[in-house]
Design a protein around this motif. Structure first.
Motif, short mmCIF file in Angstrom:
data_model
loop_
_atom_site.label_atom_id
_atom_site.label_comp_id
_atom_site.label_asym_id
_atom_site.label_seq_id
_atom_site.Cartn_x
_atom_site.Cartn_y
_atom_site.Cartn_z
N LEU A 1 -69.11 -18.13 -32.43
CA LEU A 1 -67.89 -18.24 -31.63
C LEU A 1 -67.98 -17.43 -30.34
N GLN A 2 -68.74 -16.33 -30.37
CA GLN A 2 -68.95 -15.56 -29.14
C GLN A 2 -69.80 -16.34 -28.15
N CYS A 3 -70.77 -17.08 -28.68
CA CYS A 3 -71.61 -17.92 -27.81
C CYS A 3 -70.80 -19.05 -27.18
N SER A 4 -69.92 -19.63 -27.98
CA SER A 4 -69.09 -20.71 -27.46
C SER A 4 -67.92 -21.01 -28.38
N GLU A 5 -66.73 -20.76 -27.89
CA GLU A 5 -65.53 -21.13 -28.63
C GLU A 5 -65.32 -22.64 -28.62
N MET A 6 -66.05 -23.35 -27.75
CA MET A 6 -65.92 -24.80 -27.64
C MET A 6 -66.98 -25.53 -28.46
N SER A 7 -67.45 -24.89 -29.49
CA SER A 7 -68.38 -25.52 -30.42
C SER A 7 -67.61 -26.02 -31.64
N ALA A 8 -67.61 -27.33 -31.82
CA ALA A 8 -66.92 -27.91 -32.98
C ALA A 8 -67.55 -27.40 -34.28
N GLU A 9 -68.86 -27.25 -34.29
CA GLU A 9 -69.53 -26.76 -35.50
C GLU A 9 -69.09 -25.34 -35.85
N ALA A 10 -69.01 -24.48 -34.86
CA ALA A 10 -68.59 -23.10 -35.11
C ALA A 10 -67.14 -23.05 -35.58
N GLN A 11 -66.27 -23.84 -34.95
CA GLN A 11 -64.87 -23.86 -35.35
C GLN A 11 -64.72 -24.42 -36.76
N TYR A 12 -65.47 -25.47 -37.08
CA TYR A 12 -65.41 -26.02 -38.43
C TYR A 12 -65.92 -25.01 -39.46
N GLY A 13 -67.01 -24.32 -39.13
CA GLY A 13 -67.55 -23.31 -40.03
C GLY A 13 -66.55 -22.21 -40.30
N ALA A 14 -65.85 -21.77 -39.25
CA ALA A 14 -64.83 -20.74 -39.41
C ALA A 14 -63.68 -21.26 -40.27
N ALA A 15 -63.28 -22.50 -40.05
CA ALA A 15 -62.21 -23.10 -40.87
C ALA A 15 -62.63 -23.17 -42.33
N ASN A 16 -63.85 -23.59 -42.57
CA ASN A 16 -64.35 -23.71 -43.94
C ASN A 16 -64.38 -22.36 -44.65
N LEU A 17 -64.89 -21.34 -43.99
CA LEU A 17 -64.95 -20.02 -44.61
C LEU A 17 -63.55 -19.49 -44.89
N ARG A 18 -62.65 -19.61 -43.92
CA ARG A 18 -61.28 -19.13 -44.12
C ARG A 18 -60.59 -19.87 -45.27
N PHE A 19 -60.86 -21.17 -45.39
CA PHE A 19 -60.28 -21.95 -46.49
C PHE A 19 -60.80 -21.44 -47.83
N ILE A 20 -62.11 -21.21 -47.90
CA ILE A 20 -62.72 -20.68 -49.13
C ILE A 20 -62.12 -19.32 -49.48
N GLN A 21 -61.85 -18.51 -48.46
CA GLN A 21 -61.29 -17.18 -48.67
C GLN A 21 -59.80 -17.22 -49.01
N GLY A 22 -59.20 -18.39 -48.93
CA GLY A 22 -57.77 -18.52 -49.21
C GLY A 22 -56.90 -18.17 -48.02
N LYS A 23 -57.48 -18.07 -46.85
CA LYS A 23 -56.73 -17.75 -45.62
C LYS A 23 -56.38 -19.06 -44.92
N ARG A 24 -55.40 -19.75 -45.50
CA ARG A 24 -55.06 -21.10 -45.07
C ARG A 24 -54.59 -21.18 -43.61
N GLU A 25 -53.81 -20.21 -43.18
CA GLU A 25 -53.31 -20.23 -41.80
C GLU A 25 -54.46 -20.12 -40.80
N ASP A 26 -55.36 -19.19 -41.05
CA ASP A 26 -56.53 -19.04 -40.17
C ASP A 26 -57.41 -20.28 -40.23
N ALA A 27 -57.56 -20.85 -41.42
CA ALA A 27 -58.36 -22.07 -41.57
C ALA A 27 -57.75 -23.19 -40.73
N GLY A 28 -56.43 -23.32 -40.79
CA GLY A 28 -55.75 -24.35 -40.01
C GLY A 28 -55.94 -24.17 -38.52
N PHE A 29 -55.91 -22.93 -38.05
CA PHE A 29 -56.12 -22.65 -36.63
C PHE A 29 -57.49 -23.16 -36.19
#
Length: 83
Positions: A32-60
């Protein structure tokens, strides 16, 4: 793309390794530091947050991913990372 791929490995194949969650976090932070406009990075962050139970962050992050993909599909992707 490399950091997002590493993060994906740590939530799938390497998820049972010691420190997997921390390694995934670090890889996603770098992606995300390299590029916030990377769909892969944003999806990866959403996936991890979902796994962690952080639904609001995952949705973002998922919304950001969808916005990026919609931009690509509309043909106005000058500020979006190449695939």
């Amino acid at each position: 793309k490399g950091y997002a791929s590493v993060a994906e490995l740590f939530v799938t194949d390497l998820c049972d390794e010691d420190g997997a969650e921390q390694q995934c976090e670090a890889a996603l932070k770098s992606a995300l530091q390299c590029s916030e406009m990377s769909a892969e990075a944003q999806y990866g962050a959403a996936n991890l947050r979902f796994i962690q139970g952080k639904r609001e962050d995952a949705g973002f992050h998922l919304k950001k991913c969808i916005q990026i993909l919609q931009t690509v599909l509309s043909g106005s992707s000058e500020n979006v990372d190449d695939y």
